[in-house]
Design an enzyme around this catalytic site. Structure first.
Site, PDB file in Angstrom:
ATOM      1  CG  ASP A   4      -2.238   0.309   1.154  1.00 54.25           C
ATOM      2  OD1 ASP A   4      -3.346   0.556   1.736  1.00 54.25           O
ATOM      3  OD2 ASP A   4      -1.855   2.104   0.791  1.00 54.25           O
ATOM      4  CG  ASP A  98      -3.643   3.859  -2.469  1.00 53.07           C
ATOM      5  OD1 ASP A  98      -4.311   2.255  -2.905  1.00 53.07           O
ATOM      6  OD2 ASP A  98      -2.994   4.807  -1.921  1.00 53.07           O
ATOM      7  CD  GLU A  99      -5.875  -0.994  -1.423  1.00 53.24           C
ATOM      8  OE1 GLU A  99      -5.444  -2.253  -0.311  1.00 53.24           O
ATOM      9  OE2 GLU A  99      -7.254  -0.790  -1.147  1.00 53.24           O
TER      10      GLU A  99
END
Length: 383
Positions: A4, A98-99
């Site tokens: 993350d 974002d992960e």
DNA sequence: TCTGGGGTCCTAGGACCC
DNA sequence: TCTGGGGTCCTAGGACCC
């Protein structure tokens, strides 16, 4: 492994604006009704967090730097991030901008010092992109996700099945993935304050609150969650755009021109992604924050601006909204790929098609009624 | 001066079909 | 007399995530 990025949007902005580094900064629209999308760690020290209105954040920190969203930048950095992670294992599931989840089973097989190896991954990303990340390693995706959330920024957390009772069970119920601000208070009401309480609570009541999610939930916290990293990216199921008005409005012309603008955005995106859909949904948020929606499904998929606009406008007019509205949105749903349907129909063709479909329905209906009558007469005769 | 915008999935009722 | 049971699709609302 779950990775993350930490304060991603804010970090991205300091990467292209090094002069902002070390200063409190948020990403978000600076309008009357703007909210914080992401706050960097300097801003968080002031109590600023995601979803907080910008004006409130500025009250907490008058020197706050506010930067508008730059999605093109975030997308570019996001791709760099996924490419970097892919070099450690090709089995990667992109979970959001974002992960991602990564199957590290093979990669870590012969690694003796796993902690050191993970630090190398983390430091390597930072060196290459200046992005910071938190890493979680565990036997299931749920546990890895919970793990990566435990230490931020630049954290590394490993959870083994035997660690579940001491690492997961004491956490507050709000921190569990899938339990949000509506369900958490209901769970606290029946004495569930920590994740571990889910196991000892009244299971009948719990099932009633969680529905189908109950079973997933129990699997997750007992270490039986899924460990399958799904590489194949799934097709989008809907494309929609919405806007909040600067001031609530019941001005028909103002609403209509916003609707037109939104339809143009949706049509443009649907065309770029080569998607057609059968359903248009119009969403409205009234000043009391209540959300109303109306949707229509057509027999044949479409994505032209004219179709989207015509249907969205009709749908909006059927909603009979009299009070001032805060937000309006348009979504194209039930998407399928355009190459499945060969030609783009014009509005005229479409109306013909719809008439045919209606006629078909009427004929079906007549047939049914006739069958019924035949049946009725037969049974009367029998009597 | 209150509180964005992009999505996904679930639930529940109703129409309709066989 | 009075109303089955399986299924699909559509619609509206709601919870949740980033």
């Amino acid at each position: 492994m779950h990775i993350d990025l930490n304060a991603f949007f804010a970090t991205a902005e300091t990467i292209i604006h090094p002069e902002y580094k070390g200063h409190p900064l948020v990403v978000g629209r600076e309008g009357r009704r703007g909210i914080v999308s992401t706050a960097n760690y300097e801003a968080r020290k002031f109590g600023i967090h995601s979803a907080m209105p910008i004006y409130m954040a500025k009250e907490l920190c008058p020197s706050l730097i506010v930067v508008p969203c730059n999605f093109a930048l975030y997308e570019r950095l996001s791709n760099e991030f996924f490419n970097y992670v892919s070099s450690y294992s090709p089995i990667i599931q992109i979970a959001s901008i974002d992960e991602c989840y990564v199957d590290m089973t093979e990669t870590l097989k012969n690694i003796k010092d796993i902690d050191n190896y993970l630090h190398k991954i983390q430091d390597g990303l930072f060196e290459k992109t200046k992005l910071q990340c938190s890493i979680g390693i565990a036997p299931t995706k749920f546990l890895a996700k919970m793990a990566s959330d435990m230490k931020k920024p630049m954290g590394i957390t490993i959870i083994r099945r035997k660690d579940i009772p001491k690492m997961i069970y004491p956490l507050p119920i709000e921190s569990m993935f899938g339990i949000g601000k509506k369900t958490a208070p209901r769970l606290r009401n029946i004495g569930i304050n920590k994740i571990g309480d889910l196991k000892t609570a009244n299971q009948i009541e719990l099932k009633h609150i969680l529905g189908k999610f109950y079973f997933t939930c129990m699997d997750w916290i007992e270490g039986r969650g899924s460990d399958v990293v799904e590489v194949e990216e799934t097709d989008p199921k809907s494309i929609g755009n919405s806007r909040t008005f600067e001031n609530n409005t019941n001005n028909y012309e103002e609403i209509k021109s916003m609707l037109t603008y939104l339809c143009k955005l949706v049509a443009k995106r649907a065309n770029e992604e080569e998607k057609v859909g059968t359903t248009i949904q119009v969403t409205i948020k009234t000043s009391d924050f209540k959300v109303h929606s109306k949707s229509v499904t057509k027999p044949k998929a479409f994505n032209s601006y004219e179709m989207i606009h015509e249907i969205a406008l009709q749908t909006f007019e059927r909603m009979n909204i009299n009070e001032p509205i805060r937000l309006i949105g348009v979504t194209l749903q039930n998407l399928e790929s355009r190459h499945d349907q060969k030609l783009q129909m014009s509005l005229f063709d479409y109306q013909i098609h719809e008439e045919e479909a209606k006629t078909k329905l009427i004929i079906n209906d007549l047939n049914r009624k006739m069958k019924k009558n035949v049946f009725k007469r037969a049974s009367e005769a029998k009597r």
